[in-house]
Each structure stands twice: as C-alpha cells, then as structure tokens.
Design an enzyme around this catalytic site. Structure first.
Site, PDB file in Angstrom:
ATOM      1  N   SER A  33       1.131   3.366  -6.316  1.00 22.87           N
ATOM      2  CA  SER A  33       0.705   3.326  -7.723  1.00 22.87           C
ATOM      3  C   SER A  33      -0.746   2.868  -7.850  1.00 22.87           C
ATOM      4  O   SER A  33      -1.275   2.158  -6.991  1.00 22.87           O
ATOM      5  CB  SER A  33       1.604   2.366  -8.512  1.00 22.87           C
ATOM      6  OG  SER A  33       2.955   2.754  -8.418  1.00 22.87           O
TER       7      SER A  33
HETATM    8  N1  SAH Z   1       6.308   0.540  -5.372  1.00 22.36           N
HETATM    9  C1  SAH Z   1       5.690   1.623  -4.639  1.00 22.36           C
HETATM   10  C2  SAH Z   1       5.478   2.848  -5.523  1.00 22.36           C
HETATM   11  C3  SAH Z   1       6.125   4.016  -4.916  1.00 22.36           C
HETATM   12  S1  SAH Z   1       6.300   5.446  -5.902  1.00 22.36           S
HETATM   13  C4  SAH Z   1       4.406   1.189  -3.964  1.00 22.36           C
HETATM   14  O1  SAH Z   1       3.976   0.065  -4.193  1.00 22.36           O
HETATM   15  O2  SAH Z   1       3.867   1.946  -3.147  1.00 22.36           O
HETATM   16  C5  SAH Z   1       8.032   5.388  -6.294  1.00 22.36           C
HETATM   17  C6  SAH Z   1       9.004   5.368  -5.152  1.00 22.36           C
HETATM   18  O3  SAH Z   1      10.310   5.396  -5.715  1.00 22.36           O
HETATM   19  C7  SAH Z   1       8.930   6.564  -4.205  1.00 22.36           C
HETATM   20  O4  SAH Z   1       8.732   6.104  -2.900  1.00 22.36           O
HETATM   21  C8  SAH Z   1      10.290   7.247  -4.374  1.00 22.36           C
HETATM   22  O5  SAH Z   1      10.784   7.834  -3.173  1.00 22.36           O
HETATM   23  C9  SAH Z   1      11.158   6.096  -4.839  1.00 22.36           C
HETATM   24  N2  SAH Z   1      12.373   6.474  -5.556  1.00 22.36           N
HETATM   25  C10 SAH Z   1      12.567   7.469  -6.457  1.00 22.36           C
HETATM   26  N3  SAH Z   1      13.828   7.468  -6.908  1.00 22.36           N
HETATM   27  C11 SAH Z   1      14.475   6.432  -6.271  1.00 22.36           C
HETATM   28  C12 SAH Z   1      15.819   5.920  -6.312  1.00 22.36           C
HETATM   29  N4  SAH Z   1      16.761   6.465  -7.073  1.00 22.36           N
HETATM   30  N5  SAH Z   1      16.101   4.857  -5.523  1.00 22.36           N
HETATM   31  C13 SAH Z   1      15.168   4.290  -4.735  1.00 22.36           C
HETATM   32  N6  SAH Z   1      13.894   4.735  -4.655  1.00 22.36           N
HETATM   33  C14 SAH Z   1      13.544   5.791  -5.420  1.00 22.36           C
END
Ligand code: SAH
Length: 217
Positions: A67
């Site tokens: 993000s």
């Molecule tokens: N917090 C992360 C942001 C990642 S983007 C960071 O600091 O880098 C969002 C993430 O949510 C992605 O990696 C995606 O694979 C995950 N995601 C999407 N749906 C999900 C679900 N149902 N359960 C767990 N993770 C999920």
C-alpha cells in the site's frame, strides 16, 4: 538470513517521506515514528529500491501491491493501536503493515490467502527482526480460535463488512476496513460498543486491491 542493508541514504529518504506524509495530514507521532523505523525498501524487490521512499503503492507480485505509505499511515492512525494490543491483520502482502504495527508495540496476527506471499513474508520478516504470527488462509473467516482482538485491520478492499470479523472484535475494540466496489472504497471505522452494538463511521475514499474469498493455490 538476509543482510539488513539500511544505510544513511535510506534513513534520509525515509525521513523525507515521513515529513511528506505529515504534511498530508497525519499527526499521530506514534505512527510516524514507527514508520520512520521500518526499512520499507526491504519489503520490495531489491531492483526497485528507488521507488521505496516515494509516497506510492508498488507491485509485490501475484497481482498485489504494497500500500501507499500515506494510506498505511492513515489506516494505522485510525486504528489507534496501543502497546500490547492484540491485532488481527487481513492481507499480509509484503508484511510492511505488520512491521509498522509491531513497531508500535502490538502483538500481530496476520493472514494471507496467496501462498507465495505468505511464504515470502514468513521468511523476510523474522530475518529483519519482526515476528508476527503468520497464517495462510481466508481472512474473511478471521481467526476465531485466537479471538477476541483489540483491533482488526483489513488491508484489501471489501465489498461488505465480514460478519465473522465483527464477532472477533472485543467489546471496546476497533476495526478499520476499506469498504466499496472495485473502483473505490470508503475507509470505514467500526467500534464495538457492546456485545450487540457497533458504531460505524466513514473516513474518505481509497483504492485497494480486492479482498477475495477463499485461498489461492
Ligand atoms: N498489508 C499489505 C498490503 C497488501 S495488499 C502490505 O503491507 O504490503 C492486500 C493483500 O490482501 C494481498 O496480498 C492479497 O493477497 C490479500 N488478500 C486478499 N483477500 C484476502 C483474504 N480473503 N484473506 C487474506 N488475504 C487476502
């Protein structure tokens, strides 16, 4: 173990990034100081280091992104994390947000549905001193056996507020979740005020990758 290469140049760039985020309206020093300590460049592919300290989101593989720093700061500020809080993060991704929460003194439980990202974060974070509890699974379901949580942070855009997550919040606890369609989501704060009552407020529009149901293989 990965070499921790965090030199004066990185620290200087980070300081400037934090000042930029502050000028955009983030005022909680606990959040800003935690972000100033986390070497964001180590959460990205080494060939992309020059992008690490720009205030923008960046691809981390598997069609996912780390993000934008401002968004991480905004969401973390709204979450209002206290030291020793038990925090559930849905969407480990690169692990950056988890590291920021750990720097603030929280105990972090983080779930990721993409196996590759889950495995990558599980290797990277402990190697640079961050030790959340990692889970591979569907964040929609949360972690009922570890609940209740003081705080829940969802870092992917949800089309609705997952009922199961609400039930895993302790009374007095807070959840921050972007809710909307694929084009934009309202940053939503939910406070559980009693066993049955929740208070909801909206805090502006953001764009996240979608929260998907089920695991990916
Ligand atoms: N917090 C992360 C942001 C990642 S983007 C960071 O600091 O880098 C969002 C993430 O949510 C992605 O990696 C995606 O694979 C995950 N995601 C999407 N749906 C999900 C679900 N149902 N359960 C767990 N993770 C999920």
């Amino acid at each position: 173990m990965r070499e921790i290469n965090d030199n004066y140049r990185h620290k200087g760039l980070r300081k400037k990034l934090i000042e930029e985020i502050r000028s955009k309206g983030i005022s909680d020093d606990r959040v800003l100081e935690a972000m100033e300590r986390v070497p964001r460049h180590l959460f990205m592919d080494s060939s992309f280091v020059k992008f690490a300290y720009r205030d923008q989101a960046f691809p981390i593989g598997c069609d996912q992104t780390i993000s934008q720093p401002y968004t991480v700061a905004f969401q973390t500020e709204l979450l209002d994390v206290k030291r020793h809080d038990k925090v559930l993060e849905v969407g480990t991704g690169s692990g950056y947000q988890a590291a920021v929460l750990l720097e603030m003194g929280a105990k972090v439980y983080t779930i990721e549905r993409q196996r590759e990202l889950y495995l990558k974060a599980q290797t990277l974070l402990p190697g640079i001193g961050y030790k959340p509890y990692f889970f591979y699974g569907d964040g929609y379901a949360g972690l009922p056996s570890y609940s209740p949580f003081d705080r829940i942070i969802v870092t992917a855009g949800a089309s609705e507020i997952p009922e199961k997550l609400l039930r895993q919040l302790r009374v007095g606890g807070k959840m921050v979740i972007p809710v909307g369609d694929s084009s934009s989501q309202v940053m939503t704060l939910i406070e559980r005020v009693s066993e049955e009552d929740y208070e909801k407020s909206g805090h502006g529009y953001f764009v996240f990758v979608p929260l998907l149901k089920g695991k990916s293989f």
